[in-house]
Design a protein around this motif. Structure first.
Motif, short mmCIF file in Angstrom:
data_model
loop_
_atom_site.label_atom_id
_atom_site.label_comp_id
_atom_site.label_asym_id
_atom_site.label_seq_id
_atom_site.Cartn_x
_atom_site.Cartn_y
_atom_site.Cartn_z
N ILE A 85 0.87 -1.17 0.00
CA ILE A 85 0.00 0.00 0.00
C ILE A 85 0.90 1.22 0.00
O ILE A 85 1.72 1.39 0.90
N PRO A 86 0.80 2.08 -1.01
CA PRO A 86 1.69 3.24 -1.08
C PRO A 86 1.51 4.18 0.12
O PRO A 86 0.39 4.49 0.52
N SER A 87 2.62 4.60 0.67
CA SER A 87 2.55 5.47 1.85
C SER A 87 1.95 6.83 1.51
O SER A 87 1.42 7.51 2.39
N GLU A 88 1.99 7.22 0.23
CA GLU A 88 1.44 8.51 -0.18
C GLU A 88 -0.08 8.59 0.04
O GLU A 88 -0.62 9.67 0.23
N ILE A 89 -0.76 7.46 0.00
CA ILE A 89 -2.21 7.50 0.15
C ILE A 89 -2.68 7.30 1.59
O ILE A 89 -3.86 7.42 1.88
N MET A 90 -1.76 7.02 2.50
CA MET A 90 -2.16 6.73 3.87
C MET A 90 -2.85 7.90 4.58
O MET A 90 -3.82 7.68 5.30
N PRO A 91 -2.41 9.16 4.39
CA PRO A 91 -3.18 10.25 5.01
C PRO A 91 -4.64 10.27 4.53
O PRO A 91 -5.56 10.49 5.30
N LEU A 92 -4.83 9.99 3.24
CA LEU A 92 -6.18 9.94 2.69
C LEU A 92 -6.96 8.77 3.27
O LEU A 92 -8.12 8.91 3.66
N ALA A 93 -6.33 7.61 3.37
CA ALA A 93 -7.00 6.43 3.90
C ALA A 93 -7.42 6.63 5.35
O ALA A 93 -8.48 6.14 5.76
N ILE A 94 -6.63 7.36 6.11
CA ILE A 94 -6.95 7.58 7.52
C ILE A 94 -8.02 8.67 7.68
O ILE A 94 -8.94 8.54 8.48
N LEU A 95 -7.91 9.75 6.90
CA LEU A 95 -8.84 10.87 7.07
C LEU A 95 -10.18 10.67 6.37
O LEU A 95 -11.18 11.27 6.78
N ARG A 96 -10.24 9.87 5.33
CA ARG A 96 -11.47 9.74 4.54
C ARG A 96 -12.67 9.33 5.39
O ARG A 96 -13.75 9.90 5.25
N PRO A 97 -12.56 8.35 6.29
CA PRO A 97 -13.74 8.00 7.08
C PRO A 97 -14.15 9.08 8.08
O PRO A 97 -15.27 9.05 8.59
N ILE A 98 -13.29 10.04 8.34
CA ILE A 98 -13.57 11.04 9.37
C ILE A 98 -14.12 12.33 8.78
O ILE A 98 -15.10 12.88 9.28
N SER A 99 -13.51 12.83 7.71
CA SER A 99 -13.87 14.15 7.22
C SER A 99 -13.79 14.22 5.70
O SER A 99 -12.74 13.92 5.12
N GLY A 100 -14.87 14.63 5.08
CA GLY A 100 -14.89 14.80 3.63
C GLY A 100 -14.02 15.95 3.17
O GLY A 100 -13.30 15.84 2.19
N GLY A 101 -14.07 17.07 3.90
CA GLY A 101 -13.28 18.24 3.52
C GLY A 101 -11.79 17.99 3.64
O GLY A 101 -11.01 18.32 2.75
N ALA A 102 -11.39 17.39 4.77
CA ALA A 102 -9.97 17.09 4.97
C ALA A 102 -9.48 16.06 3.95
O ALA A 102 -8.38 16.20 3.40
N SER A 103 -10.31 15.05 3.68
CA SER A 103 -9.88 14.04 2.71
C SER A 103 -9.83 14.61 1.29
O SER A 103 -8.97 14.22 0.50
N MET A 104 -10.72 15.55 0.98
CA MET A 104 -10.66 16.19 -0.34
C MET A 104 -9.38 17.00 -0.49
O MET A 104 -8.73 16.95 -1.53
N ALA A 105 -8.99 17.70 0.56
CA ALA A 105 -7.74 18.48 0.52
C ALA A 105 -6.54 17.56 0.36
O ALA A 105 -5.64 17.83 -0.44
#
Length: 178
Positions: A85-105
């Protein structure tokens, strides 16, 4: 063709509103009074979910600015490397279930850094399309109707998010031959 789509897009809301009004008049309803009753009910819902929204926004802000997100990513990095799993997507994978705005950014940052047609960019886009802001959605819906026991729902929904994330990575790794 583009002009037709634009015309339909601009006309659809007035058509729906007009249809609702015509239906109400045909049924001999007081359309404006019904509208006001709905607006009052909507205001009550907003006041009921407002504390939940504030709590989620504060939690996401603390998570992003405190460095906890980076620490968490570093802790799970050996597992994600093993699973390819690429480390570049991990912030997205962690934030996506919590916040739509943060995950979009975060998704926009990933796309800007890696490109929209890169493997990382395609994984990020697929994650955005195949997962939901689970914690936010469940918190808002359950607080709006007063449900207190939602633990089973949260775990099932988070499992669905993990499935979407892992499937996105597997799919694009196969297509890119990794």
């Amino acid at each position: 063709m583009n002009n037709i789509v634009n015309y339909i897009s601009n006309a659809i809301i007035p058509i729906i509103i007009g249809s609702i009004i015509m239906y109400g008049v045909r049924e001999r309803r007081k359309v404006f009074d019904d509208f006001l009753d709905g607006a009052k009910d909507g205001t009550k819902v907003v006041f009921n979910i407002f504390p939940t929204l504030i709590g989620i926004f504060v939690a996401v802000g603390v998570l992003r600015s405190s460095g906890i997100l980076d620490l968490l990513i570093n802790l799970i990095n050996p597992i994600t490397n093993f699973l390819k799993i690429p480390s570049e997507i991990m912030p997205l994978a962690i934030l996506r279930p919590i916040s739509g705005g943060a995950s979009m950014a975060v998704a926009l940052d990933i796309l800007n850094q890696n490109g929209v047609d890169s493997r990382i960019g395609l994984i990020a886009a697929t994650i955005m399309g195949s997962t939901e802001t689970t914690v936010y959605t469940i918190a808002v819906y359950t607080s709006a109707v007063g449900i207190k026991k939602n633990r089973g729902v949260i775990w099932a929904a988070l499992l669905a998010d993990v499935t979407g994330i892992v499937t996105s990575v597997i799919f694009w790794n196969i297509l890119f031959g990794r």
